[in-house]
Design a protein around this motif. Structure first.
Motif, PDB file in Angstrom:
ATOM      1  N   SER A 191      50.993  13.174 -10.057  1.00  0.00           N
ATOM      2  CA  SER A 191      52.307  12.536 -10.118  1.00  0.00           C
ATOM      3  C   SER A 191      52.268  11.305 -11.026  1.00  0.00           C
ATOM      4  O   SER A 191      53.174  11.093 -11.843  1.00  0.00           O
ATOM      5  N   ASP A 192      51.218  10.499 -10.884  1.00  0.00           N
ATOM      6  CA  ASP A 192      51.069   9.313 -11.736  1.00  0.00           C
ATOM      7  C   ASP A 192      50.949   9.708 -13.203  1.00  0.00           C
ATOM      8  O   ASP A 192      51.558   9.079 -14.078  1.00  0.00           O
TER       9      ASP A 192
ATOM     10  N   VAL B 298      56.907   8.341 -19.511  1.00  0.00           N
ATOM     11  CA  VAL B 298      57.105   7.011 -20.103  1.00  0.00           C
ATOM     12  C   VAL B 298      56.709   7.028 -21.574  1.00  0.00           C
ATOM     13  O   VAL B 298      57.426   6.506 -22.440  1.00  0.00           O
TER      14      VAL B 298
ATOM     15  N   GLN C 180      54.257  10.834 -14.610  1.00  0.00           N
ATOM     16  CA  GLN C 180      55.094   9.670 -14.867  1.00  0.00           C
ATOM     17  C   GLN C 180      54.653   8.943 -16.140  1.00  0.00           C
ATOM     18  O   GLN C 180      55.480   8.539 -16.965  1.00  0.00           O
ATOM     19  N   GLU C 181      53.351   8.811 -16.305  1.00  0.00           N
ATOM     20  CA  GLU C 181      52.811   8.157 -17.497  1.00  0.00           C
ATOM     21  C   GLU C 181      53.186   8.944 -18.758  1.00  0.00           C
ATOM     22  O   GLU C 181      53.545   8.367 -19.787  1.00  0.00           O
TER      23      GLU C 181
ATOM     24  N   ARG D 299      60.634  20.081 -18.792  1.00  0.00           N
ATOM     25  CA  ARG D 299      59.842  19.341 -17.804  1.00  0.00           C
ATOM     26  C   ARG D 299      58.602  20.087 -17.334  1.00  0.00           C
ATOM     27  O   ARG D 299      57.614  19.479 -16.961  1.00  0.00           O
TER      28      ARG D 299
END
Length: 170
Positions: free
Chosen positions: A34-35, A42, A38-39, A16
């Protein structure tokens, strides 16, 4: 939960820091980082079916996916605004330094890295992670010779900036 999902979650947990390090180098502001993280996660899941352990280590594959997502993100952001130079807050997020008293040289290095184009930023990030030229070449899709040349040029540019920024005699 399937075995494949468990395998992915285990590998993602184990590696991570790669996601957070890439996000901290390519995004500005904690919300944007953070976005982006997350992207990246995904896209890693969507691409997990293409991971071939016989061709590459998971961390190498993960860097490649994460950097591709981050570079696309950086290009999109660059159209709207300039990227924010890396600072002590970025160091804190990446967990690389004690930011209560950040080393000025480290802050200057991160500012320098933040000013590089996306490909060179990816290259130096991998170089600072002690990745081999072969692994960097594999992640970025360029030759080992090109990796060595680019690293040499980045080092030369950094030396030039550090000499200019160094304080003169007291």
């Amino acid at each position: 939960m399937t075995d494949r999902q468990r395998q992915f979650e285990s590998l993602l947990r184990e590696h991570r820091r790669i996601v957070f390090k890439v996000a901290s180098v390519y995004a500005r502001g904690s919300e944007d980082r953070s976005d982006l993280a997350q992207e990246i996660a995904v896209q890693l899941w969507r691409s997990f079916g293409s991971f071939d352990a016989a061709r590459a280590k998971f961390s190498t594959w993960m860097y490649r996916v994460a950097l591709n997502v981050a570079i696309s993100h950086a290009r999109q952001v660059a159209r709207d605004d300039r990227l924010e130079p890396l600072d002590a807050a970025h160091l804190e997020l990446s967990g690389d330094a004690d930011v209560s008293q950040p080393d000025e040289r480290l802050v200057a290095l991160y500012a320098f890295i933040g000013g590089l184009d996306p490909l060179n930023r990816a290259l130096i990030l991998l170089y600072l992670e002690d990745r081999s030229h072969a692994e960097i070449a594999q992640v970025l899709g360029i030759s080992e010779t090109n990796v060595a040349t680019k690293i040499g040029r980045i080092k030369q540019k950094l030396r030039g900036q550090m000499v200019v920024a160094a304080p003169t005699g007291a």
